[in-house]
Scaffold this active site. Structure first.
Site, PDB file in Angstrom:
ATOM      1  N   GLU A 137     -86.390 -57.917 -12.477  1.00 48.63           N
ATOM      2  CA  GLU A 137     -85.098 -58.234 -11.861  1.00 48.63           C
ATOM      3  C   GLU A 137     -85.217 -59.464 -10.958  1.00 48.63           C
ATOM      4  O   GLU A 137     -84.362 -60.352 -10.967  1.00 48.63           O
ATOM      5  CB  GLU A 137     -84.591 -57.040 -11.051  1.00 48.63           C
ATOM      6  CG  GLU A 137     -84.126 -55.873 -11.902  1.00 48.63           C
ATOM      7  CD  GLU A 137     -83.766 -54.655 -11.087  1.00 48.63           C
ATOM      8  OE1 GLU A 137     -83.030 -53.798 -11.604  1.00 48.63           O
ATOM      9  OE2 GLU A 137     -84.225 -54.539  -9.922  1.00 48.63           O
ATOM     10  N   LYS A 155     -73.632 -48.241  -0.922  1.00 48.67           N
ATOM     11  CA  LYS A 155     -74.794 -49.131  -0.807  1.00 48.67           C
ATOM     12  C   LYS A 155     -74.624 -50.175   0.293  1.00 48.67           C
ATOM     13  O   LYS A 155     -75.512 -50.997   0.510  1.00 48.67           O
ATOM     14  CB  LYS A 155     -75.027 -49.846  -2.154  1.00 48.67           C
ATOM     15  CG  LYS A 155     -75.039 -48.936  -3.371  1.00 48.67           C
ATOM     16  CD  LYS A 155     -76.123 -47.893  -3.283  1.00 48.67           C
ATOM     17  CE  LYS A 155     -76.092 -46.932  -4.471  1.00 48.67           C
ATOM     18  NZ  LYS A 155     -76.369 -47.579  -5.744  1.00 48.67           N
TER      19      LYS A 155
END
Length: 266
Positions: A137, A155
């Site tokens: 990633e 989040k």
């Protein structure tokens, strides 16, 4: 009469949730979170993906909706895009939707990368790697001209550690997991535990055949310095700290809106 008293005693008290009620509440919360993920993903794809672009495709549950929207736009608008995955999961999503698949050998420079996060603070510093894909990633994000984050309201944090309590993932060479864990605890406090698998015996193994330590930190004042210092420990492959990489974050909110955040200007 005795039976009646027993039945009355077993009635739930006011404010007490039965298992069925708890299940319905939990289900409603999950549905809300999934809808929030979808809202964020669709907004990011619509605002950042254009024709003739190379797109980095992240990993995790939120990215599923981003790929859905990518495929939808390709069908509807006849977009010509190429997708570079960050994991086996991302690769499968791209193939399942019939999108053009590529890699960094053929496309080392990406126009945009879209990915999720486990936690995002006020500076758009991220914790990533809850799904174990942090190294690929970060490589893909680092190759992109623009890196955009998508997440649901859970989040969103003012400071790392407020919402995400599982620690910072750190990918390590298997033979080094014990000395790396000891060094991190000694130098930075907290504890770094080897992540164990759920449906197999032994530790989680990444797409790169490495292990993951989850560092449950006590506090940190400068994430950039901490990230650099951890990466210098022999045996560390990469950390799940993404510092100064994201240029915009999209949060799907509980009320059905999408909140957009750019990094704070100091």
């Amino acid at each position: 009469m005795g039976l009646q008293r027993c039945v009355s005693f077993l009635k739930p008290a006011a404010g007490f949730l039965t298992s069925a009620s708890r299940g319905r509440t939990h289900g409603a919360a999950n549905n809300m979170a999934e809808e929030a993920k979808k809202l964020a993903a669709y907004a990011a794809v619509d605002n950042h993906v254009q024709n003739n672009q190379v797109v980095g495709v992240g990993s995790g549950s939120t990215i599923v909706y981003a790929v859905d929207r990518l495929a939808e736009r390709v069908r509807q608008e006849k977009l010509n895009i190429v997708c570079v995955p960050t994991s086996f999961q991302a690769r499968q999503l791209i193939l399942q939707h019939g999108l053009p698949l590529s890699d960094l050998d053929r496309h080392p420079e990406l126009d945009v990368a879209i990915d999720g996060a486990d936690e995002v603070d006020g500076d758009l510093t991220l914790i990533k790697g809850g799904g174990g894909c942090l190294t690929q990633e970060k490589i893909v994000a680092g190759c992109a001209k623009h890196f955009v984050v998508i997440a649901d309201y859970r989040k969103d944090s003012e400071a790392l550690g407020q919402q995400w309590r599982k620690g910072v993932p750190i990918e390590v060479i298997p033979m080094a997991h014990v000395p790396v864990s000891r060094t991190i605890a000694k130098r930075f406090g907290g504890e770094a535990n080897l992540r164990m698998a759920v449906s197999k015996a032994g530790p989680v193994v990444t797409d790169n055949s490495n292990f993951i330590l989850d560092w449950k930190f006590e506090r940190a004042d400068n994430w950039k310095e901490v990230n650099t210092a951890i990466k210098m420990i022999p045996g560390v492959v990469e950390t799940g700290l993404f510092v100064g990489m994201a240029e915009r974050a999209y949060f799907g909110m509980e009320d059905g809106s999408v909140q957009v955040r750019d990094p704070r200007v100091n």
